[in-house]
Design a protein around this motif. Structure first.
Motif, PDB file in Angstrom:
ATOM      1  N   UNK A  84       0.845  -1.194   0.000  1.00 15.32           N
ATOM      2  CA  UNK A  84       0.000   0.000   0.000  1.00 15.32           C
ATOM      3  C   UNK A  84       0.880   1.244   0.000  1.00 15.32           C
ATOM      4  N   UNK A  85       0.375   2.285  -0.659  1.00 17.12           N
ATOM      5  CA  UNK A  85       1.075   3.567  -0.615  1.00 17.12           C
ATOM      6  C   UNK A  85       0.517   4.415   0.533  1.00 17.12           C
ATOM      7  N   UNK A  86       0.981   5.650   0.640  1.00 17.63           N
ATOM      8  CA  UNK A  86       0.559   6.538   1.739  1.00 17.63           C
ATOM      9  C   UNK A  86      -0.933   6.856   1.713  1.00 17.63           C
ATOM     10  N   UNK A  87      -1.564   6.741   0.555  1.00 15.88           N
ATOM     11  CA  UNK A  87      -2.997   7.009   0.429  1.00 15.88           C
ATOM     12  C   UNK A  87      -3.827   5.739   0.632  1.00 15.88           C
ATOM     13  N   UNK A  88      -3.175   4.622   0.939  1.00 17.19           N
ATOM     14  CA  UNK A  88      -3.873   3.366   1.154  1.00 17.19           C
ATOM     15  C   UNK A  88      -4.201   2.606  -0.113  1.00 17.19           C
ATOM     16  N   UNK A  89      -3.682   3.075  -1.249  1.00 25.73           N
ATOM     17  CA  UNK A  89      -3.935   2.408  -2.523  1.00 25.73           C
ATOM     18  C   UNK A  89      -3.004   1.206  -2.678  1.00 25.73           C
TER      19      UNK A  89
END
Length: 94
Positions: free
Chosen positions: A27-32
């Motif tokens: 996951x990235x920082x945006x939760x994607x």
């Protein structure tokens, strides 16, 4: 700007747990959710596009490039062991 990505899973081309993963995901920082083949992840680290980390037992460990191999490999030397072996398998990519 460099993105910091958490690695949550790995995929290999066979069932040998000792094998070097061929894909990683997380996951990235945006939760994607994201997934990358290892060569693309290594290239992104070399060019400064991405930093990766693995959370294990409540601690965060930076993923580093192990230049002692050709091609280079991803490693977690600061953890004192290879945390990639501790990661679950990623869901199948579509």
């Amino acid at each position: 700007m460099k993105s910091r990505l958490q690695i949550l899973c790995k995929s290999s081309n066979n069932s040998d747990q000792q094998e070097i993963p061929s894909w990683i995901g997380g996951k990235n920082n945006q939760g994607e959710l994201w997934s990358l083949p290892i060569p693309q992840a290594i290239e992104g680290m070399k060019t400064g596009k991405w930093d990766f980390f693995i959370n294990f037992q409540g601690k965060s460990f930076e993923v580093e490039l192990d230049q002692d191999h050709d091609p280079p490999r991803l490693t977690t030397k600061s953890a004192g062991r290879n945390l990639f072996q501790e990661l679950p398998d990623c869901p199948e990519r579509k």
